[in-house]
Write a protein that holds these residues in place. Structure first.
Motif, mmCIF file in Angstrom:
data_model
loop_
_atom_site.group_PDB
_atom_site.id
_atom_site.type_symbol
_atom_site.label_atom_id
_atom_site.label_comp_id
_atom_site.label_asym_id
_atom_site.label_seq_id
_atom_site.Cartn_x
_atom_site.Cartn_y
_atom_site.Cartn_z
ATOM 1 N N HIS C 61 39.514 24.624 34.694
ATOM 2 C CA HIS C 61 39.411 24.805 36.144
ATOM 3 C C HIS C 61 40.099 26.057 36.663
ATOM 4 N N SER C 62 40.193 27.110 35.904
ATOM 5 C CA SER C 62 40.814 28.298 36.475
ATOM 6 C C SER C 62 40.291 29.529 35.762
ATOM 7 N N ASN C 63 40.605 30.698 36.329
ATOM 8 C CA ASN C 63 40.196 31.940 35.695
ATOM 9 C C ASN C 63 41.249 32.350 34.682
ATOM 10 N N PRO C 64 40.835 33.113 33.677
ATOM 11 C CA PRO C 64 41.842 33.655 32.753
ATOM 12 C C PRO C 64 42.759 34.609 33.510
ATOM 13 N N PRO C 65 43.941 34.873 32.964
ATOM 14 C CA PRO C 65 44.871 35.796 33.630
ATOM 15 C C PRO C 65 44.222 37.158 33.838
ATOM 16 N N ALA C 66 44.563 37.814 34.943
ATOM 17 C CA ALA C 66 43.999 39.128 35.227
ATOM 18 C C ALA C 66 44.504 40.134 34.210
ATOM 19 N N LEU C 67 43.591 40.966 33.741
ATOM 20 C CA LEU C 67 43.910 41.826 32.589
ATOM 21 C C LEU C 67 44.854 42.989 32.898
ATOM 22 N N LEU C 121 53.248 38.057 35.931
ATOM 23 C CA LEU C 121 53.456 36.642 36.252
ATOM 24 C C LEU C 121 52.695 36.249 37.509
ATOM 25 N N ARG C 122 52.583 37.194 38.427
ATOM 26 C CA ARG C 122 51.881 36.865 39.669
ATOM 27 C C ARG C 122 50.379 36.785 39.471
ATOM 28 N N HIS C 123 49.885 37.279 38.358
ATOM 29 C CA HIS C 123 48.435 37.294 38.166
ATOM 30 C C HIS C 123 47.986 36.476 36.959
ATOM 31 N N LEU C 124 48.745 35.463 36.636
ATOM 32 C CA LEU C 124 48.344 34.623 35.503
ATOM 33 C C LEU C 124 47.242 33.646 35.888
ATOM 34 N N TYR C 193 50.090 38.914 23.827
ATOM 35 C CA TYR C 193 49.140 39.501 24.782
ATOM 36 C C TYR C 193 47.719 39.034 24.469
ATOM 37 N N LEU C 194 47.349 39.120 23.205
ATOM 38 C CA LEU C 194 45.990 38.708 22.836
ATOM 39 C C LEU C 194 45.760 37.242 23.187
ATOM 40 N N VAL C 195 46.757 36.405 22.916
ATOM 41 C CA VAL C 195 46.570 34.977 23.193
ATOM 42 C C VAL C 195 46.478 34.731 24.691
ATOM 43 N N ILE C 196 47.411 35.296 25.432
ATOM 44 C CA ILE C 196 47.425 34.980 26.854
ATOM 45 C C ILE C 196 46.200 35.572 27.558
ATOM 46 N N TYR C 197 45.879 36.808 27.236
ATOM 47 C CA TYR C 197 44.837 37.476 28.031
ATOM 48 C C TYR C 197 43.449 37.351 27.426
ATOM 49 N N TRP C 198 43.364 37.390 26.119
ATOM 50 C CA TRP C 198 42.025 37.442 25.524
ATOM 51 C C TRP C 198 41.534 36.107 25.011
ATOM 52 N N ALA C 199 42.448 35.282 24.506
ATOM 53 C CA ALA C 199 41.970 33.998 23.964
ATOM 54 C C ALA C 199 41.139 33.224 24.990
ATOM 55 N N ARG C 201 39.309 34.286 27.259
ATOM 56 C CA ARG C 201 38.005 34.925 27.440
ATOM 57 C C ARG C 201 37.112 34.681 26.240
ATOM 58 N N TRP C 202 37.703 34.810 25.046
ATOM 59 C CA TRP C 202 36.895 34.598 23.835
ATOM 60 C C TRP C 202 36.532 33.132 23.650
ATOM 61 N N LEU C 203 37.462 32.265 24.024
ATOM 62 C CA LEU C 203 37.207 30.847 23.761
ATOM 63 C C LEU C 203 36.328 30.233 24.831
#
Ligand code: HEA
Ligand code: HEA
Ligand code: CUA
Ligand SMILES: [Cu+2]
Lengths: 644, 331, 205
Positions: C61-67, C121-124, C193-199, C201-203
Motif C-alpha cells: 500500500h505505498s510507493n517505494p522510497p523516492a530515489l 528519511l523524509r522521502h521514504l 541502498y540497493l535494498v531500500i531503494y531498488w528492491a 522496484r524490482w520486486l
C-alpha cells in the motif's frame, strides 16, 4: 598471594627486573583502584566469580522448581512464579552463567597466559565488557525482585513476548539483558581473536597453539558471527514493544517465525559456544593427566573448526514442529546428525590419548570421566531429536529437557568443575583437597543422573516442558519425585565444592608454579601469576611449551621496562613483528559502562533512552580514548616507524 | 519397544510409546532404530574408555614425566580411531535413512478425501470446528473435545488467534505448532476407539500447563450421530428454572464471551457452550464436568485456573442454581 | 624451569612501534567490529527479504522510497573515497598536513551525508509503525545512520586531536584506521541502498 615463589632462586638482576615490572604493571591499589583495574587476570577472576554466583542463584531457582514439580497439582509456587522461575533459571544459566563462564571468564584469564603475553588485547574494553555484564545481570535480578521477572521462557518467542500478549515490562527486561550480555561477549570475542592472532609468544606458530586456545578462538569467531542474530531479534522485539514497529505482528505483514529464525541463528551456535570450551578443557586435562602429547592434535583442531562452521547450518532443528518444507527438514536432520562426526572424532582421540598414556586419576580427570558418561548420553539423545519424526514427538517435552541438561551439564559443567580444580592452584597458589574433590565428584555424578535420567522417560510418557504443574495419574509423579530427590544430592555436592574452595583458599597446600607438571605456558610463571604475567617473556618450541622447551630456550628481551609494552608477532608463524603499549588503568571503562547501562535501561521505558543516552556514552568514550600528553611525548621520542 | 515399554505405566493415554495410529506407530519405529543403535554405541564407547583408563592407570603419588610419543606407537590408535569414525558415519547413515523413510511415510498420509477438522489455539483452550466441506453437516463448533471416526484419515487444520500453541496427542501423531499468521495441516488417523489425551506443547503463557484436550475416536455411526447432535442448536429451556437460568446467562457477562446457538449469545471470546453438558471436562481438560466444578468455575474461574481469560462472576445462589440447571440441559 | 638459567636471548628492541594495517592490533580490532556489524547488516537484509517472501504486495500500500536523495548520498559516499584514500596513504607516511586536511575534509563530507540523510528519511514514503515493510526499511536506515554518525564523530575528534601537540605515531595509526572504517560505511551503504531503494522496484510484481 605475592610473588614469593618466584623470588626464591632469582638472581639480583632478576629481582630488580621483577620490582620494576611490578611498579609498572601493578593494578592501582585500594578501594578506588578496584574500579580502575584492567589486567586480564583481575577481570577474568571477576568474570568467573560473578558467573559462578549466577550459577548458584539459578541452581537455587531450579531447586524451587523441583520442589513444585515433586507433587502433582502442587501450589508451592503459583503459576506466575513458576513461569518466572524457569525463565530466570534458563536465562541466567545460558546468558549469565554458561557463556560468560565458559567463554569470557576462562578465555580472558587463560588465553593471554597460555599464549605467553602480558595482558589481553584491548584491556580497557575488557574491563568495560565485564561491567556491562555485571550491570545487566544486576538489572535482571532487581527487576525479578520487583516482580518484573522475565517469564516468557529463555527464548521468549513472539507473539507471547510481543506487545499484545506480553504486558508489563517483563519481556523488555529480558530483551535488554540480552543486549547487555551480547555487547560484553562481542567485546571479549574481538579481544580474544586479536590476542591469539597477534600476541602469541615467538615460536608459537599456528600448529603449536594449545588446543584450549584453539577452542576459545573458534568460540570467539562463532560469537562474532552468531550474536548478530540475537542482537537483531531482541532489538526488533524491543522496537515492536516500545516504538510500535510491526516486525512480528501478523496483522501488519510481520512474521512470528522471523523471530525464531533469528534467535536460533544465534541459539544453536550458542550451545556450541558453551560446549567447545568444555571440549577444550577436556583436551587440556586429558593431556596433562595422561602424561603425553594429545593424540591427534590436528584432528582435534579440525574438529573444533568444523563444529564451528557446521553450527551455523543447524538452527532450524529447533523449529521442526513449526512445519518446515520437507526438503529443508531433510537437510537439517542430516546436518544435525553429521555433527556427531567431529564430536565423535574428538572423543575417540581422547580415549586414544588415555589408552596410550599413563593415566593419573586425580580429581580433574574424574570430572572429565564424568563428562564422557554424561555428555555422550546427551549427544546420543541429540541424534534422536535431530530426526524430524522423532522430534515431532519429543520436542518441547522433558525428553528435550533431559537432552540439554545432559549436554550442558555433561559437556560444560563437568569439564568446568574439572577446570576449576585443575586451575585453582594457578589462581590462588593453593591446592584443593583431593579427597573432598572426589567426594564432590561422586555426589554430583550420582545426583545428576538421578535428577535428569528419569526426564527422558517422563518426556516420552508425554510430559511437556514448562508446565508449572501436572495432573496425578499420568505416570509422571514418581519419576518427578525421584528427580527432585536427585536435586538434593546436587545441592550437597555443590555446597561441598564451595566448602572445598573456601578451606583450600585459606589453608590449602602451597601449589608452586606447576603442581601438575603440565606443559602449557600458564604453568611457566608463579601461582598466582604476577601482574606482569611473566618475568621473562617466553618463547615456544613445541605444542606443549614446557615439555618441549629446549635446554636454552630463549627469552624475549628488549621491551621497554618503564611502560606497559608488549610484543606482537605474526599471525601464522609467530615471528616477532612489532612493539606496542597497553593503556593504563583508568575509570573510563566504568564510566562508559554506567552511561551505557543508563541508556539501555532508559530505553526500556522510552525510545528516547537510547537516543539521548547516546550522548553520555559518546562523552565517556571520547574521554576514554583521549591521549595523555606525557605518554604521547614519551612515545613520540622513542617511536620507530615501520618500513614499507 | 521392548525395554522401554516394559516399564510400568507406559500404556497410558498420553504417551508416545503406545501408538494408536499410523503416525505415532511409524515414529516409534524410527525411535526404536535410533534407540538401539545409540545404546549399543554408547556401551561400546564407554566400555573402551573404562578399560583404557583401568589398564593405564598410574599411581597417584607423583605426576610422572611426560612420555615421549612416537608415530610408531600411535599407529594402532590411529587405526582404531579411523575405524571408529567409519563405523560412526555408517551408523549415522542408517539412522538418517530410517528417519527419512518415516518422514516420507508421514508425508504420504496426506489425503484429499480426509475429513477436515479445524482447531484453533487460544490462551488456554482449543476451539474445534467441523467445517461444512464434504458432508451433510452444518458448521459444528465445540471446544477441547475432538470426536472423530476411527480408522479414517483426518486432517487437522490449525492456526492460532493469539500466541503460538502446539497441537499434540502423542498416542496419535507427532505435534504441530499452531501459529498466528500461519495455517498448518496435520494428517492423522486413529485405529483404536478410545479417549486419547493431548496437551499444548508450546509454552503459551500463564496456563500453558492446563491446556489439554481429548481426542475421542468412535466407530463411524456413533461419530455421525454425535456430529448430527452437535450441529443442532441448543434445546430451548423447558422448565421454569431453566428458563430463568437462560435469562441469567443472557443478562450476565456470559453473553459477552460465549455462544449458545439458538439464543442471542453469539460471542466468540470463550468456548461455544451450545452442547457444553455433553463434554466430559471443562476448562481445557482441567476439571471433570460436574455441577460442582461448573459452579465453582462460573463464580471464580481465576481460583481454579489463575490467569485464564474468564473473569469471576457475581450472582446470587439461586441464580447460580438456575444457571447450572440450564447449562446441564445443553446436551 | 631450572634449565632456564642459561636461556638464550631474543632481542626485540629494534622492532617498529608504529605499524599500519595488518601489523597493527587496533586495525584488527576494527576489522572485528566490521565483521560484527557487517553480520548485523547481512541478517537485517535477510530479514527484509524474508518478510517480503511472506507478503504478497511489496511495498504494501505505498510507493517505494523516492530515489533522488538516496542516490545523491550514494554519490557523495563514492566520491568521498578519493580524499579518504589520499589521507589514508599520507597517514602511513606521517604527513601531518595531509592528514589534517583529509580529516577536516572528511568531517565536512560526513556533515553533507548527514544532511542528505535527513532528506532521505523524509522521502521514504513509509513509516516504521505502519507495517513490517516500513519497520524493516527504517531499521536498515537506522543501523546505517548509527555507523555514519559514529564515524563522523570519530573524524571530528581526531581532527581536533591533530591540531593539538599530542600528535605521534599512534595518532597516525588512528587516522589510517579511521579511513578504513569510513570505507566500511561507504561499502555497507551500497547493498543497503540497493535494498531500500531498488528492491521494492524490482520486486514490485
Ligand atoms: C552444550 C550444549 C549442547 C550440545 C553440545 C548439543 C548437541 C547436540 N544437540 Fe542439542 N540442544 C541444546 C544444547 C546442546 N546440544 C539445548 C540447550 C537445546 C534446547 C534449547 C531449548 O529448546 O531450550 C538443544 C536442543 C536440540 C534440538 C532441538 C530439540 C527440540 O527442541 O525439539 C536438537 C535437534 O536436532 C538438538 C540436536 C543436537 C545434536 C545432534 C547434537 C550433537 O552435537 C551431539 C553430538 C554428539 C554425540 C552424538 C556423542 C558423541 C559421538 C560419538 C561417541 C560417536 C558415535 C555416535 C554415533 C554413532 C551416533 N539439540
Ligand atoms: C548450563 C545450563 C543449565 C544448568 C547448569 C542447569 C541446571 C539445572 N537445571 Fe536447568 N535449564 C536450563 C539450563 C541449565 N540448567 C535451561 C536453558 C532451561 C530451559 C528454560 C526454559 O524452558 O526457558 C532449563 C530448564 C530446567 C527445567 C525445566 C523447567 C520446565 O520446563 O518447566 C528443570 C526442571 O527440573 C531444570 C532443572 C535444573 C536442575 C535441577 C539443575 C541443577 O543441575 C542445578 C545444580 C545447582 C545447584 C544445586 C546449586 C546449589 C546452590 C547452592 C549450594 C547455593 C549456595 C548458596 C549461596 C551462597 C547462594 N532446568
Ligand atoms: Cu497453548 Cu501451551
Ligand atoms: Cu541446536
Amino acid at each position: 598471594m605475592n610473588a614469593v615463589v618466584t623470588q626464591t632462586g632469582m638472581t639480583e638482576a632478576e629481582r630488580r627486573k621483577a620490582a620494576q615490572l611490578e611498579r609498572i604493571w601493578r593494578e592501582p591499589p585500594g578501594f578506588i583502584g578496584w574500579f580502575k583495574a584492567v589486567h586480564h587476570t583481575t577481570i577474568g577472576k571477576r568474570y568467573a566469580i560473578t558467573a559462578f554466583i549466577f550459577f548458584l542463584i539459578a541452581g537455587l531457582l531450579a531447586g524451587m522448581m523441583r520442589l513444585q514439580l515433586a507433587f502433582p497439582e502442587a501450589h508451592i509456587l503459583s503459576n506466575d512464579q513458576y513461569n518466572q522461575f524457569f525463565t530466570m533459571h534458563g536465562t541466567t544459566m545460558m546468558f549469565l552463567f554458561a557463556v560468560p563462564m565458559m567463554f569470557e571468564a576462562l578465555s580472558v584469564y587463560f588465553v593471554p597466559l597460555m599464549v605467553g603475553t602480558r595482558n589481553i588485547a584491548f584491556p580497557r574494553l575488557n574491563a568495560y565488557s565485564y561491567y556491562l555484564y555485571l550491570f545487566g545481570g544486576i538489572m535482571l535480578y532487581v527487576a525479578f525482585l520487583c516482580n518484573t521477572g522475565a517469564d516468557r521462557g529463555w527464548f521468549s518467542y513472539v507473539t507471547l513476548a510481543g506487545p499484545d500478549f506480553g504486558p508489563g515490562k517483563r519481556p523488555d527486561f529480558w530483551a535488554q539483558l540480552i543486549t547487555f550480555t551480547e555487547v560484553s561477549a562481542l567485546a571479549v570475542a574481538v579481544e580474544i581473536v586479536v590476542t591469539v592472532f597477534r600476541l602469541r609468544a615467538p615460536g608459537m606458530s599456528l600448529n603449536r597453539i594449545p588446543i584450549f586456545v584453539w577452542g576459545e578462538l573458534v568460540v570467539a569467531f562463532m560469537v562474532i558471527f552468531s550474536l548478530p542474530g540475537v542482537v537483531l531479534s531482541s532489538t526488533m522485539l524491543l522496537l515492536d514493544r516500545t516504538c510500535g514497529t510491526q516486525f512480528f505482528n501478523p496483522a501488519a505483514g510481520g512474521d512470528v517465525l522471523l523471530f525464531q529464525h533469528l534467535f536460533w541463528w544465534f541459539g544453536h551456535p550458542e550451545v556450541y559456544l558453551i560446549f567447545l570450551p568444555g571440549t577444550a578443557i577436556v583436551s587440556t586435562i586429558v593431556t596433562t593427566f595422561s602424561r603425553r602429547h594429545v593424540f591427534g592434535y590436528l584432528v582435534l583442531v579440525l574438529a573444533l573448526v568444523a563444529t564451528g562452521f557446521m553450527a551455523f547450518g543447524l538452527w532450524v532443528h529447533h523449529m521442526f514442529a513449526t512445519g518446515i518444507p520437507q526438503i529443508a527438514e531433510s537437510y537439517f536432520t542430516a546436518a544435525s546428525m553429521m555433527i556427531a562426526i567431529p564430536t565423535g572424532a574428538q572423543i575417540f582421540c581422547w580415549i586414544a590419548t588415555m589408552a596410550t598414556g599413563k593415566v593419573v586419576l586425580k580429581t580433574p580427570l574424574w570430572w572429565v570421566l564424568g563428562f564422557f558418561f554424561t555428555f555422550i548420553l546427551g549427544g546420543m539423545t541429540g541424534i534422536f531429536v535431530a530426526s524430524v519424526p522423532v522430534d515431532l514427538q519429543v520436542h518441547d517435552t522433558y525428553f528435550v529437557v533431559a537432552h540439554f541438561h545432559y549436554v550442558l551439564i555433561g559437556g560444560a559443567v563437568f569439564p568446568l568443575f574439572g577446570a576449576l580444580t585443575y586451575w585453582f592452584p594457578k589462581l590462588t597458589g593453593k591446592m584443593m583437597s583431593e579427597m573432598l574433590g572426589q567426594v564432590t565428584f561422586w555426589l554430583f555424578f550420582v545426583g545428576f543422573n538421578i535428577t535428569f535420567f528419569p526426564m527422558h522417560v517422563v518426556g516420552i510418557r508425554g510430559m511437556p516442558r514448562r508446565v508449572y504443574t501436572y495432573p496425578a495419574g499420568m505416570g509422571w509423579t514418581t519419576l518427578n519425585q525421584i528427580e527432585s530427590l536427585g536435586y538434593i544430592l546436587l545441592f550437597v555436592s555443590v555446597s561441598l565444592f564451595l566448602w572445598n574452595v573456601f578451606r583450600s583458599f585459606r589453608a590449602g597446600e602451597p601449589a608452586g608454579p606447576n603442581p601438575w607438571r603440565a606443559g602449557t605456558l600458564e604453568w611457566a610463571t608463579s601461582s598466582p601469576p604476577p601482574c606482569y604475567n611473566f618475568l621473562h617473556l617466553p618463547t615456544v618450541n613445541g605444542r606443549e611449551a614446557l615439555w618441549d622447551a629446549a635446554p636454552n630456550q630463549p627469552v624475549v628481551v628488549g621491551l621497554d621496562e618503564d611502560t606497559r609494552s608488549f610484543l606482537t608477532t605474526r599471525t601464522l608463524d609467530a615471528e616477532p613483528d612489532s612493539k606496542e603499549e597497553f593503556p593504563a588503568p583508568t575509570f573510563w571503562p566504568l564510566l562508559a559502562a554506567l552511561a551505557t547501562t543508563a541508556a539501555f535501561i532508559g530505553s526500556i521505558f522510552t525510545p528516547w533512552g537510547i537516543t539521548i543516552g547516546a550522548i553520555p556514552i559518546a562523552v565517556t568514550l571520547i574521554g576514554w580514548f583521549w591521549p595523555v600528553k606525557q605518554a604521547a611525548e614519551r612515545r613520540r621520542a622513542r617511536e620507530i616507524w615501520q618500513t614499507e | 519397544m521392548t525395554i522401554l515399554s516394559a516399564i510400568p505405566g507406559f500404556h497410558g493415554d498420553q504417551t508416545s510409546l503406545n501408538p494408536v495410529g499410523p503416525g505415532a506407530a511409524r515414529i516409534e519405529h524410527t525411535f526404536a532404530v535410533i534407540f538401539w543403535i545409540t545404546a549399543v554405541v554408547y556401551c561400546i564407547v564407554l566400555f573402551t574408555l573404562v578399560v583404557s583408563v583401568y589398564r593405564k592407570r598410574h599411581s597417584l603419588d607423583t605426576m610422572p614425566d611426560p612420555q615421549e610419543t612416537s608415530a610408531a606407537s600411535d599407529r594402532l590408535a590411529e587405526r582404531a580411531v579411523a575405524g571408529a569414525m567409519i563405523v560412526t558415519a555408517a551408523l549415522l547413515f542408517v539412522m538418517l535413512i530410517s528417519s527419512f523413510r518415516t518422514s516420507r511415510a508421514l508425508g504420504k498420509m496426506n489425503d484429499d478425501q480426509a475429513l477436515t477438522i479445524d482447531v484453533y489455539g487460544h490462551q488456554w483452550w482449543w476451539e474445534v470446528r467441523y467445517p461444512n466441506t464434504n458432508g451433510p453437516y452444518k458448521i459444528v463448533e465445540t471446544a477441547n473435545e475432538i470426536h472423530l471416526p476411527v480408522g479414517v484419515p483426518i486432517r487437522i487444520h490449525g492456526t492460532s488467534r493469539d500466541v503460538i500453541h502446539s497441537f499434540w496427542a502423542p498416542n496419535v501423531q507427532g505435534k504441530r505448532d499452531l501459529m498466528p499468521g500461519y495455517d498448518t495441516d496435520l494428517m492423522l488417523q486413529i485405529n483404536r476407539p478410545g479417549r486419547w489425551r493431548g496437551q499444548c506443547a508450546e509454552y503459551c503463557g500463564e496456563q500453558h500447563a492446563h491446556m489439554s484436550f481429548y481426542m475421542v475416536a468412535e466407530p463411524k455411526e456413533q461419530f455421525e450421530a454425535w456430529l448430527n447432535a452437535e450441529a443442532k442448536p441448543a434445546v430451548a429451556p423447558g422448565t421454569q428454572q431453566t428458563v430463568h437460568g437462560q435469562q441469567v446467562f443472557l443478562t450476565h457477562a456470559c453473553v459477552m464471551c460465549h455462544t449458545i446457538r439458538g439464543t442471542a449469545a453469539g460471542s466468540r471470546v470463550g468456548p461455544d457452550l451450545t452442547h457444553v453438558a455433553r463434554r466430559a471436562t471443562i476448562a481445557a481438560g482441567e476439571l471433570p464436568n460436574t455441577i460442582g466444578n461448573l459452579g465453582g468455575w462460573i463464580l471464580n474461574a481465576q481460583a481454579l485456573k489463575p490467569g485464564c481469560r474468564m473473569p469471576p462472576n457475581q450472582m446470587s445462589g439461586s441464580d447460580l442454581q438456575d444457571l447450572l440447571a440450564y447449562l446441564e440441559t445443553l446436551r | 624451569m631450572a634449565d632456564r638459567v642459561e636461556a638464550a636471548l631474543l632481542d626485540v628492541s629494534n622492532l617498529p612501534s608504529v605499524v599500519f594495517g595488518i601489523r597493527s592490533i587496533t586495525w584488527w580490532g576494527i576489522i572485528g567490529m566490521m565483521a560484527i556489524e557487517g553480520m548485523v547488516f547481512l541478517l537485517m537484509i535477510a530479514s527484509y527479504f524474508y518478510l517480503h517472501s511472506r507478503g504478497l504486495e511489496w511495498p504494501p500500500h505505498s510507493n517505494p522510497p523516492a530515489l533522488f536523495w538516496g542516490t545523491l548520498n550514494l554519490a557523495i559516499f563514492v566520491f568521498s573515497a578519493i580524499p579518504n584514500e589520499w589521507y589514508r596513504r599520507r597517514a602511513r607516511k606521517g604527513d601531518l598536513r595531509a592528514v589534517r586536511i583529509g580529516l577536516v575534509a572528511l568531517a565536512l563530507v560526513g556533515i553533507a551525508n548527514l544532511v542528505v540523510r535527513y532528506f532521505e528519511l523524509r522521502h521514504l514514503n513509509t513509516d516504521w509503525s505502519i507495517d513490517a515493510y516500513g519497520s524493516a526499511v527504517w531499521t536498515l536506515m537506522g543501523f546505517h545512520i548509527v555507523h555514519l554518525l559514529t564515524d563522523v564523530v570519530d573524524t571530528f575528534v581526531l581532527a581536533v586531536l591533530f591540531f593539538t601537540p599530542m600528535v605521534e605515531g599512534k595518532r597516525f595509526m588512528d587516522a589510517a584506521e579511521n579511513a578504513d572504517y569510513w570505507y566500511f560505511v561507504i561499502i555497507s551503504w551500497i547493498p543497503i541502498y540497493l535494498v531500500i531503494y531498488w528492491a521494492p522496484r524490482w520486486l514490485h510484481a
